[in-house]
Design a protein around this motif. Structure first.
Motif, short mmCIF file in Angstrom:
data_model
loop_
_atom_site.label_atom_id
_atom_site.label_comp_id
_atom_site.label_asym_id
_atom_site.label_seq_id
_atom_site.Cartn_x
_atom_site.Cartn_y
_atom_site.Cartn_z
N GLU A 60 0.72 -1.21 -0.15
CA GLU A 60 -0.09 0.03 0.10
C GLU A 60 0.84 1.16 0.15
OE1 GLU A 60 -4.13 1.84 1.95
OE2 GLU A 60 -3.26 -0.11 2.94
N GLY A 61 1.81 1.27 0.69
CA GLY A 61 2.87 2.45 0.68
C GLY A 61 3.41 2.83 -0.48
N GLU A 62 3.71 1.58 -1.30
CA GLU A 62 4.64 1.60 -2.42
C GLU A 62 3.37 1.94 -3.53
OE1 GLU A 62 5.62 -1.55 -6.04
OE2 GLU A 62 6.09 -2.17 -4.10
N LEU A 63 2.12 1.74 -3.60
CA LEU A 63 1.38 2.32 -4.50
C LEU A 63 0.48 3.36 -4.25
CD1 LEU A 63 -0.57 -1.26 -5.29
CD2 LEU A 63 0.83 -0.05 -6.57
N ARG A 64 0.47 3.93 -2.91
CA ARG A 64 -0.08 5.02 -2.49
C ARG A 64 0.63 5.60 -1.10
NH1 ARG A 64 -4.20 1.26 -3.32
NH2 ARG A 64 -5.39 1.53 -4.96
N PRO A 65 1.78 6.17 -1.73
CA PRO A 65 2.52 6.65 -0.68
C PRO A 65 1.95 7.78 0.24
CG PRO A 65 3.65 7.28 -2.44
CD PRO A 65 2.18 6.31 -2.77
N ASP A 66 0.96 8.51 -0.57
CA ASP A 66 0.54 9.73 0.41
C ASP A 66 -0.53 9.23 1.22
OD1 ASP A 66 2.10 11.40 -0.98
OD2 ASP A 66 0.49 11.95 -2.43
N SER A 67 -1.21 8.02 1.07
CA SER A 67 -2.34 7.70 2.01
C SER A 67 -2.15 6.61 2.89
CB SER A 67 -3.59 7.01 1.09
OG SER A 67 -3.36 6.11 0.37
N ALA A 68 -0.84 6.15 2.93
CA ALA A 68 -0.22 4.96 3.68
C ALA A 68 0.14 5.55 4.93
CB ALA A 68 0.66 4.04 2.98
N PRO A 69 -0.08 4.80 6.05
CA PRO A 69 0.53 5.21 7.33
C PRO A 69 1.78 5.24 7.46
CG PRO A 69 -0.54 3.00 7.70
CD PRO A 69 -0.99 3.57 6.05
N ASN A 70 2.38 6.14 7.95
CA ASN A 70 3.86 6.33 8.29
C ASN A 70 4.43 5.16 9.19
OD1 ASN A 70 4.12 8.39 6.60
ND2 ASN A 70 3.87 9.99 8.25
N SER A 71 5.64 4.66 8.84
CA SER A 71 6.11 3.77 9.75
C SER A 71 6.61 4.25 10.78
CB SER A 71 7.43 2.97 9.04
OG SER A 71 7.85 2.11 9.73
N CYS A 72 6.60 3.45 12.05
CA CYS A 72 7.00 4.17 13.24
C CYS A 72 8.66 3.46 13.62
CB CYS A 72 6.06 3.61 14.27
SG CYS A 72 5.90 1.84 14.56
N TYR A 73 9.33 3.01 12.89
CA TYR A 73 10.38 2.57 12.98
C TYR A 73 11.52 3.05 11.95
CZ TYR A 73 9.27 -1.22 9.55
OH TYR A 73 9.12 -1.86 8.51
#
Length: 73
Positions: A60-73
């Motif tokens: 999801e982060g790859e396809l939709r970087p603006d809407s995917a939650p940010n990683s916490c690590y």
């Protein structure tokens, strides 16, 4: 037979995977008796992504970087 997919097929699977429910959201209350089948379907798609060197948790982060939650690590 190779489990590797063509680039177009893999792109389509990634898109479809983003619309699938997350495993932790699938339960008997919301999905009835189908919940185990749905979990098995999700796991099968995850396995194919992994066989094609794709991290399902990053799709999801790859396809939709603006809407995917940010990683916490």
């Amino acid at each position: 037979m190779s489990d590797k997919m063509s680039d177009d097929a893999l792109a389509a699977l990634k898109i479809a995977f983003t619309y699938m429910p997350k495993s932790m959201d699938v339960n008997r209350f919301d999905h009835g008796e189908d919940f185990q089948r749905i979990l098995a379907d999700i796991e099968q798609v995850r396995e194919i992504l992994l066989l094609n060197d794709v991290d399902p948790d990053e799709v999801e982060g790859e396809l939709r970087p603006d809407s995917a939650p940010n990683s916490c690590y």
